[in-house]
Design a protein around this motif. Structure first.
Motif, PDB file in Angstrom:
ATOM      1  N   MET A 287       0.813  -1.183   0.000  1.00 18.59           N
ATOM      2  CA  MET A 287       0.000   0.000   0.000  1.00 18.59           C
ATOM      3  C   MET A 287       0.864   1.257   0.000  1.00 18.59           C
ATOM      4  SD  MET A 287      -3.131   0.734   0.044  1.00 18.59           S
ATOM      5  CE  MET A 287      -4.295   1.939   0.465  1.00 18.59           C
ATOM      6  N   ASN A 288       1.972   1.180   0.678  1.00 13.52           N
ATOM      7  CA  ASN A 288       2.895   2.298   0.754  1.00 13.52           C
ATOM      8  C   ASN A 288       3.474   2.609  -0.616  1.00 13.52           C
ATOM      9  OD1 ASN A 288       4.279   4.351   1.932  1.00 13.52           O
ATOM     10  ND2 ASN A 288       5.912   3.075   2.758  1.00 13.52           N
ATOM     11  N   ASP A 289       3.759   1.570  -1.404  1.00 12.10           N
ATOM     12  CA  ASP A 289       4.299   1.757  -2.756  1.00 12.10           C
ATOM     13  C   ASP A 289       3.283   2.478  -3.647  1.00 12.10           C
ATOM     14  OD1 ASP A 289       6.677   0.553  -2.114  1.00 12.10           O
ATOM     15  OD2 ASP A 289       6.090  -1.420  -2.868  1.00 12.10           O
ATOM     16  N   ILE A 290       2.037   2.113  -3.538  1.00  8.53           N
ATOM     17  CA  ILE A 290       0.992   2.746  -4.342  1.00  8.53           C
ATOM     18  C   ILE A 290       0.867   4.217  -3.955  1.00  8.53           C
ATOM     19  CG2 ILE A 290      -1.473   2.790  -4.836  1.00  8.53           C
ATOM     20  CD1 ILE A 290      -1.472  -0.240  -4.564  1.00  8.53           C
ATOM     21  N   SER A 291       0.948   4.507  -2.677  1.00 10.79           N
ATOM     22  CA  SER A 291       0.869   5.880  -2.200  1.00 10.79           C
ATOM     23  C   SER A 291       2.028   6.706  -2.746  1.00 10.79           C
ATOM     24  CB  SER A 291       0.873   5.887  -0.672  1.00 10.79           C
ATOM     25  OG  SER A 291       0.871   7.185  -0.187  1.00 10.79           O
ATOM     26  N   GLN A 292       3.211   6.137  -2.760  1.00 11.16           N
ATOM     27  CA  GLN A 292       4.378   6.837  -3.305  1.00 11.16           C
ATOM     28  C   GLN A 292       4.224   7.070  -4.806  1.00 11.16           C
ATOM     29  OE1 GLN A 292       7.695   4.396  -2.183  1.00 11.16           O
ATOM     30  NE2 GLN A 292       7.964   5.421  -0.199  1.00 11.16           N
ATOM     31  N   ILE A 293       3.691   6.073  -5.493  1.00 15.52           N
ATOM     32  CA  ILE A 293       3.487   6.199  -6.934  1.00 15.52           C
ATOM     33  C   ILE A 293       2.474   7.308  -7.223  1.00 15.52           C
ATOM     34  CG2 ILE A 293       2.561   5.051  -8.991  1.00 15.52           C
ATOM     35  CD1 ILE A 293       3.781   2.440  -7.899  1.00 15.52           C
ATOM     36  N   VAL A 294       1.391   7.327  -6.459  1.00 14.58           N
ATOM     37  CA  VAL A 294       0.359   8.354  -6.641  1.00 14.58           C
ATOM     38  C   VAL A 294       0.946   9.730  -6.340  1.00 14.58           C
ATOM     39  CG1 VAL A 294      -1.821   9.233  -5.737  1.00 14.58           C
ATOM     40  CG2 VAL A 294      -1.585   6.801  -6.231  1.00 14.58           C
ATOM     41  N   ASP A 295       1.709   9.838  -5.236  1.00 10.01           N
ATOM     42  CA  ASP A 295       2.345  11.108  -4.903  1.00 10.01           C
ATOM     43  C   ASP A 295       3.298  11.559  -6.002  1.00 10.01           C
ATOM     44  OD1 ASP A 295       0.978  11.294  -2.532  1.00 10.01           O
ATOM     45  OD2 ASP A 295       2.644  10.535  -1.296  1.00 10.01           O
ATOM     46  N   SER A 296       4.052  10.610  -6.529  1.00 13.14           N
ATOM     47  CA  SER A 296       4.989  10.914  -7.602  1.00 13.14           C
ATOM     48  C   SER A 296       4.244  11.407  -8.847  1.00 13.14           C
ATOM     49  CB  SER A 296       5.822   9.678  -7.931  1.00 13.14           C
ATOM     50  OG  SER A 296       6.632   9.907  -9.048  1.00 13.14           O
ATOM     51  N   LEU A 297       3.138  10.735  -9.168  1.00 14.92           N
ATOM     52  CA  LEU A 297       2.338  11.141 -10.325  1.00 14.92           C
ATOM     53  C   LEU A 297       1.735  12.526 -10.109  1.00 14.92           C
ATOM     54  CD1 LEU A 297       0.506   7.852 -11.346  1.00 14.92           C
ATOM     55  CD2 LEU A 297       2.249   9.068 -12.635  1.00 14.92           C
ATOM     56  N   GLU A 298       1.227  12.778  -8.910  1.00 17.50           N
ATOM     57  CA  GLU A 298       0.662  14.092  -8.605  1.00 17.50           C
ATOM     58  C   GLU A 298       1.728  15.173  -8.735  1.00 17.50           C
ATOM     59  OE1 GLU A 298      -1.030  13.744  -4.718  1.00 17.50           O
ATOM     60  OE2 GLU A 298      -2.920  12.943  -5.470  1.00 17.50           O
ATOM     61  N   ASN A 299       2.914  14.871  -8.255  1.00 15.96           N
ATOM     62  CA  ASN A 299       4.025  15.824  -8.344  1.00 15.96           C
ATOM     63  C   ASN A 299       4.372  16.115  -9.805  1.00 15.96           C
ATOM     64  OD1 ASN A 299       6.099  17.485  -7.567  1.00 15.96           O
ATOM     65  ND2 ASN A 299       7.548  15.832  -7.183  1.00 15.96           N
ATOM     66  N   ARG A 300       4.455  15.079 -10.604  1.00 16.13           N
ATOM     67  CA  ARG A 300       4.768  15.247 -12.026  1.00 16.13           C
ATOM     68  C   ARG A 300       3.679  16.033 -12.747  1.00 16.13           C
ATOM     69  NH1 ARG A 300       7.065   9.284 -13.830  1.00 16.13           N
ATOM     70  NH2 ARG A 300       8.978   9.349 -12.588  1.00 16.13           N
ATOM     71  N   ILE A 301       2.426  15.710 -12.431  1.00 20.22           N
ATOM     72  CA  ILE A 301       1.308  16.419 -13.057  1.00 20.22           C
ATOM     73  C   ILE A 301       1.348  17.893 -12.666  1.00 20.22           C
ATOM     74  CG2 ILE A 301      -1.209  16.664 -13.074  1.00 20.22           C
ATOM     75  CD1 ILE A 301      -1.342  13.585 -12.898  1.00 20.22           C
ATOM     76  N   SER A 302       1.637  18.146 -11.411  1.00 18.51           N
ATOM     77  CA  SER A 302       1.732  19.527 -10.943  1.00 18.51           C
ATOM     78  C   SER A 302       2.831  20.279 -11.686  1.00 18.51           C
ATOM     79  CB  SER A 302       1.989  19.545  -9.441  1.00 18.51           C
ATOM     80  OG  SER A 302       2.200  20.841  -8.983  1.00 18.51           O
ATOM     81  N   LYS A 303       3.978  19.639 -11.830  1.00 16.92           N
ATOM     82  CA  LYS A 303       5.078  20.253 -12.560  1.00 16.92           C
ATOM     83  C   LYS A 303       4.699  20.505 -14.023  1.00 16.92           C
ATOM     84  CE  LYS A 303       8.886  18.510  -9.743  1.00 16.92           C
ATOM     85  NZ  LYS A 303      10.057  17.620  -9.704  1.00 16.92           N
ATOM     86  N   LEU A 304       4.023  19.539 -14.647  1.00 18.13           N
ATOM     87  CA  LEU A 304       3.607  19.698 -16.044  1.00 18.13           C
ATOM     88  C   LEU A 304       2.594  20.832 -16.202  1.00 18.13           C
ATOM     89  CD1 LEU A 304       3.278  15.995 -17.264  1.00 18.13           C
ATOM     90  CD2 LEU A 304       4.935  17.703 -18.026  1.00 18.13           C
TER      91      LEU A 304
END
Length: 96
Positions: free
Chosen positions: A1-18
């Motif tokens: 579950m922790n891995d999925i949370s990190q992946i989602v956070d990473s995706l949110e961060n990338r989307i924010s940057k984009l």
């Protein structure tokens, strides 16, 4: 579950940057569009000035040819004859 949370956070961060990058690019595009319009207007003004100077040059050239030597007189006569022909064509078109 922790891995999925990190992946989602990473995706949110990338989307924010984009999204941020998209906004920056939109602003740059708007500025470039404005600069292009200004440059096109300046180019039009310069073209009008060039046309005006070319007309003045031709008038001066004609005046000089009327004052000059034999070759200039011949050139002036040819120009006058051309103008007369153009006027005659205009008269013919108006009379039709």
């Amino acid at each position: 579950m922790n891995d999925i949370s990190q992946i989602v956070d990473s995706l949110e961060n990338r989307i924010s940057k984009l999204l941020h990058k998209l906004e920056v690019l939109k602003k740059a595009n708007a500025k470039l569009t404005k600069d292009l319009i200004v440059s096109e207007n300046k180019s039009s003004e310069l073209q009008l000035a060039i046309d005006d100077w070319e007309e003045k040059y031709q008038s001066l050239k004609m005046a000089n040819s009327m004052l000059g030597g034999e070759t200039e007189k011949r050139e002036a006569k040819l120009k006058i004859n051309t103008l007369i022909r153009e006027i005659d064509q205009c008269i013919v078109q108006l009379s039709e």
